[in-house]
Write a protein that holds these residues in place. Structure first.
Motif, PDB file in Angstrom:
ATOM      1  N   ARG A  52      -3.498  -4.771  -4.881  1.00 48.04           N
ATOM      2  CA  ARG A  52      -2.874  -4.974  -6.186  1.00 48.04           C
ATOM      3  C   ARG A  52      -2.777  -3.642  -6.924  1.00 48.04           C
ATOM      4  O   ARG A  52      -3.468  -2.679  -6.593  1.00 48.04           O
ATOM      5  CB  ARG A  52      -3.667  -5.976  -7.026  1.00 48.04           C
ATOM      6  CG  ARG A  52      -5.138  -5.623  -7.189  1.00 48.04           C
ATOM      7  CD  ARG A  52      -5.894  -6.630  -8.053  1.00 48.04           C
ATOM      8  NE  ARG A  52      -5.886  -7.974  -7.539  1.00 48.04           N
ATOM      9  CZ  ARG A  52      -6.731  -8.435  -6.600  1.00 48.04           C
ATOM     10  NH1 ARG A  52      -7.630  -7.628  -6.055  1.00 48.04           N
ATOM     11  NH2 ARG A  52      -6.674  -9.674  -6.202  1.00 48.04           N
ATOM     12  N   TRP A  53      -1.912  -3.617  -7.913  1.00 46.57           N
ATOM     13  CA  TRP A  53      -1.813  -2.469  -8.791  1.00 46.57           C
ATOM     14  C   TRP A  53      -2.994  -2.479  -9.759  1.00 46.57           C
ATOM     15  O   TRP A  53      -3.354  -3.521 -10.298  1.00 46.57           O
ATOM     16  CB  TRP A  53      -0.529  -2.505  -9.602  1.00 46.57           C
ATOM     17  CG  TRP A  53       0.728  -2.300  -8.804  1.00 46.57           C
ATOM     18  CD1 TRP A  53       1.492  -3.289  -8.242  1.00 46.57           C
ATOM     19  CD2 TRP A  53       1.374  -1.072  -8.486  1.00 46.57           C
ATOM     20  NE1 TRP A  53       2.571  -2.744  -7.591  1.00 46.57           N
ATOM     21  CE2 TRP A  53       2.520  -1.387  -7.731  1.00 46.57           C
ATOM     22  CE3 TRP A  53       1.090   0.260  -8.777  1.00 46.57           C
ATOM     23  CZ2 TRP A  53       3.388  -0.403  -7.255  1.00 46.57           C
ATOM     24  CZ3 TRP A  53       1.944   1.242  -8.309  1.00 46.57           C
ATOM     25  CH2 TRP A  53       3.083   0.917  -7.558  1.00 46.57           C
ATOM     26  N   VAL A  54      -3.577  -1.315  -9.991  1.00 44.10           N
ATOM     27  CA  VAL A  54      -4.610  -1.151 -11.018  1.00 44.10           C
ATOM     28  C   VAL A  54      -4.212   0.072 -11.850  1.00 44.10           C
ATOM     29  O   VAL A  54      -4.723   1.175 -11.646  1.00 44.10           O
ATOM     30  CB  VAL A  54      -6.010  -0.973 -10.407  1.00 44.10           C
ATOM     31  CG1 VAL A  54      -7.065  -0.907 -11.509  1.00 44.10           C
ATOM     32  CG2 VAL A  54      -6.327  -2.102  -9.435  1.00 44.10           C
ATOM     33  N   PRO A  55      -3.287  -0.109 -12.775  1.00 46.42           N
ATOM     34  CA  PRO A  55      -2.778   1.044 -13.530  1.00 46.42           C
ATOM     35  C   PRO A  55      -3.874   1.672 -14.384  1.00 46.42           C
ATOM     36  O   PRO A  55      -4.648   0.965 -15.033  1.00 46.42           O
ATOM     37  CB  PRO A  55      -1.691   0.427 -14.425  1.00 46.42           C
ATOM     38  CG  PRO A  55      -1.368  -0.893 -13.792  1.00 46.42           C
ATOM     39  CD  PRO A  55      -2.627  -1.356 -13.163  1.00 46.42           C
ATOM     40  N   GLY A 148      -7.643   3.699  -0.432  1.00 49.48           N
ATOM     41  CA  GLY A 148      -8.850   3.161   0.177  1.00 49.48           C
ATOM     42  C   GLY A 148      -9.561   2.125  -0.660  1.00 49.48           C
ATOM     43  O   GLY A 148     -10.413   1.383  -0.155  1.00 49.48           O
ATOM     44  N   ASN A 149      -9.215   2.042  -1.946  1.00 48.20           N
ATOM     45  CA  ASN A 149      -9.781   1.012  -2.819  1.00 48.20           C
ATOM     46  C   ASN A 149      -8.894  -0.223  -2.885  1.00 48.20           C
ATOM     47  O   ASN A 149      -9.111  -1.102  -3.725  1.00 48.20           O
ATOM     48  CB  ASN A 149      -9.971   1.582  -4.230  1.00 48.20           C
ATOM     49  CG  ASN A 149     -11.009   2.681  -4.266  1.00 48.20           C
ATOM     50  OD1 ASN A 149     -12.033   2.610  -3.581  1.00 48.20           O
ATOM     51  ND2 ASN A 149     -10.753   3.716  -5.059  1.00 48.20           N
ATOM     52  N   LEU A 150      -7.896  -0.282  -2.013  1.00 54.24           N
ATOM     53  CA  LEU A 150      -6.938  -1.390  -1.958  1.00 54.24           C
ATOM     54  C   LEU A 150      -6.133  -1.505  -3.244  1.00 54.24           C
ATOM     55  O   LEU A 150      -5.685  -2.582  -3.632  1.00 54.24           O
ATOM     56  CB  LEU A 150      -7.645  -2.722  -1.640  1.00 54.24           C
ATOM     57  CG  LEU A 150      -8.452  -2.742  -0.337  1.00 54.24           C
ATOM     58  CD1 LEU A 150      -9.067  -4.117  -0.104  1.00 54.24           C
ATOM     59  CD2 LEU A 150      -7.571  -2.350   0.856  1.00 54.24           C
ATOM     60  N   GLU A 151      -5.911  -0.361  -3.888  1.00 49.79           N
ATOM     61  CA  GLU A 151      -5.071  -0.285  -5.073  1.00 49.79           C
ATOM     62  C   GLU A 151      -3.689   0.215  -4.662  1.00 49.79           C
ATOM     63  O   GLU A 151      -3.566   1.265  -4.018  1.00 49.79           O
ATOM     64  CB  GLU A 151      -5.682   0.662  -6.105  1.00 49.79           C
ATOM     65  CG  GLU A 151      -7.051   0.222  -6.592  1.00 49.79           C
ATOM     66  CD  GLU A 151      -7.739   1.300  -7.404  1.00 49.79           C
ATOM     67  OE1 GLU A 151      -7.201   2.438  -7.491  1.00 49.79           O
ATOM     68  OE2 GLU A 151      -8.814   1.028  -7.960  1.00 49.79           O
ATOM     69  N   ILE A 152      -2.662  -0.529  -5.001  1.00 46.35           N
ATOM     70  CA  ILE A 152      -1.303  -0.119  -4.657  1.00 46.35           C
ATOM     71  C   ILE A 152      -0.967   1.170  -5.398  1.00 46.35           C
ATOM     72  O   ILE A 152      -1.223   1.302  -6.599  1.00 46.35           O
ATOM     73  CB  ILE A 152      -0.285  -1.221  -5.002  1.00 46.35           C
ATOM     74  CG1 ILE A 152      -0.593  -2.497  -4.203  1.00 46.35           C
ATOM     75  CG2 ILE A 152       1.138  -0.747  -4.712  1.00 46.35           C
ATOM     76  CD1 ILE A 152       0.271  -3.680  -4.595  1.00 46.35           C
ATOM     77  N   THR A 153      -0.387   2.111  -4.666  1.00 46.83           N
ATOM     78  CA  THR A 153      -0.033   3.398  -5.255  1.00 46.83           C
ATOM     79  C   THR A 153       1.476   3.576  -5.417  1.00 46.83           C
ATOM     80  O   THR A 153       1.918   4.336  -6.269  1.00 46.83           O
ATOM     81  CB  THR A 153      -0.572   4.554  -4.401  1.00 46.83           C
ATOM     82  OG1 THR A 153      -0.050   4.428  -3.056  1.00 46.83           O
ATOM     83  CG2 THR A 153      -2.098   4.525  -4.352  1.00 46.83           C
ATOM     84  N   GLU A 154       2.255   2.899  -4.603  1.00 46.20           N
ATOM     85  CA  GLU A 154       3.706   2.965  -4.727  1.00 46.20           C
ATOM     86  C   GLU A 154       4.331   1.852  -3.899  1.00 46.20           C
ATOM     87  O   GLU A 154       3.710   1.283  -3.005  1.00 46.20           O
ATOM     88  CB  GLU A 154       4.255   4.320  -4.286  1.00 46.20           C
ATOM     89  CG  GLU A 154       3.977   4.678  -2.839  1.00 46.20           C
ATOM     90  CD  GLU A 154       4.519   6.047  -2.459  1.00 46.20           C
ATOM     91  OE1 GLU A 154       5.758   6.225  -2.510  1.00 46.20           O
ATOM     92  OE2 GLU A 154       3.713   6.924  -2.120  1.00 46.20           O
ATOM     93  N   ALA A 155       5.583   1.549  -4.232  1.00 44.32           N
ATOM     94  CA  ALA A 155       6.327   0.529  -3.491  1.00 44.32           C
ATOM     95  C   ALA A 155       7.796   0.914  -3.453  1.00 44.32           C
ATOM     96  O   ALA A 155       8.299   1.597  -4.358  1.00 44.32           O
ATOM     97  CB  ALA A 155       6.153  -0.848  -4.136  1.00 44.32           C
ATOM     98  N   VAL A 156       8.460   0.488  -2.402  1.00 43.65           N
ATOM     99  CA  VAL A 156       9.893   0.712  -2.224  1.00 43.65           C
ATOM    100  C   VAL A 156      10.550  -0.613  -1.890  1.00 43.65           C
ATOM    101  O   VAL A 156      10.027  -1.400  -1.095  1.00 43.65           O
ATOM    102  CB  VAL A 156      10.160   1.733  -1.095  1.00 43.65           C
ATOM    103  CG1 VAL A 156      11.626   1.714  -0.677  1.00 43.65           C
ATOM    104  CG2 VAL A 156       9.764   3.134  -1.529  1.00 43.65           C
ATOM    105  N   ILE A 157      11.674  -0.873  -2.525  1.00 43.11           N
ATOM    106  CA  ILE A 157      12.484  -2.060  -2.222  1.00 43.11           C
ATOM    107  C   ILE A 157      13.883  -1.576  -1.861  1.00 43.11           C
ATOM    108  O   ILE A 157      14.450  -0.734  -2.560  1.00 43.11           O
ATOM    109  CB  ILE A 157      12.562  -3.015  -3.421  1.00 43.11           C
ATOM    110  CG1 ILE A 157      11.158  -3.420  -3.889  1.00 43.11           C
ATOM    111  CG2 ILE A 157      13.373  -4.262  -3.065  1.00 43.11           C
ATOM    112  CD1 ILE A 157      11.150  -4.213  -5.193  1.00 43.11           C
TER     113      ILE A 157
END
Length: 223
Positions: A52-55, A148-157
């Motif tokens: 998940r994202w963690v901003p 490594g903390n399972l935090e999303i860093t970027e995404a592409v669609i």
């Protein structure tokens, strides 16, 4: 270090089992959530991590279209632009813990959206994302990276150019939702007209009750 998530197709295509989970009939909230969030079969174990994202400091997750080829259909470009605004509004009304915000600074967006002059079955080329180079597209593809903390860093669609106009809202909402870390579709006729996660339907334009439940649960402890 980045970790690569599954590539996800908006329409049914021959893809790996991790792309969707088949089931029958209504799922419990637990089974529904675990299917879309970690690829678990009903009552089964997760096939992937929860990401998940963690901003930091509660910052918004920014979303932007990348430069659009002049050969991309103008009508579909307008439809997808409007669909993005509606999708962001829906998702922001559900998550509570995070906020999506559209930006027009394409180079700095957390979630980058590419409109490509290719059709379903073509290979993606030339967008500058090595992991997607040569990958066959359906209606759209989502790719997510995390740390490594399972935090999303970027995404592409990436969207193809032959999406029917009347499916733009559904496909945009699905892809953006999956870009939040809910990465697995559901193949189940019960959900064809009930969930944005339906593998075989692009008819749902608004988040269903269990869609909203899954998103809210996923981000209940985001901050």
């Amino acid at each position: 270090m980045k970790y690569l998530a599954a590539l996800l197709f908006a329409l049914s295509l021959p893809v790996s089992a991790q792309e969707f989970i088949a089931s029958n009939g209504p799922l419990t909230d637990d089974d529904f959530y675990n299917t879309v969030a970690c690829g678990a079969r009903p009552g089964g174990e997760c096939q992937g991590p929860y990401v998940r994202w963690v901003p930091p400091n509660g910052d918004a997750i920014t979303v932007a279209f990348q430069p659009v080829p002049i050969t991309f259909p103008a009508g579909l470009e307008r439809a997808l632009s409007q669909s993005l605004d509606r999708a962001i509004q829906q998702l922001n009304n559900v998550t509570g813990a995070i906020e999506l915000r559209r930006t027009y600074k394409s180079g700095s967006a957390d979630i980058a959206i590419y409109l490509q002059s290719i059709v379903a079955g073509d290979d993606i080329t030339g967008i500058g994302v090595p992991e997607l180079e040569g990958v066959e597209i359906g209606a759209a593809i989502v790719q997510v990276w995390w740390n490594g903390n399972l935090e999303i860093t970027e995404a592409v669609i990436v969207f193809a150019s032959d999406i029917p106009l009347d499916e733009a809202d559904s496909i945009m909402l699905e892809e953006l939702t999956q870009g939040l870390g809910l990465l697995t579709d559901i193949r189940n006729p019960f959900y064809d007209d009930r969930s944005i996660f339906s593998e075989d339907s692009n008819s749902v334009r608004k988040l269903g009750p269990q869609d909203r439940m899954a998103i809210a649960r996923h981000y209940a402890n985001a901050n």
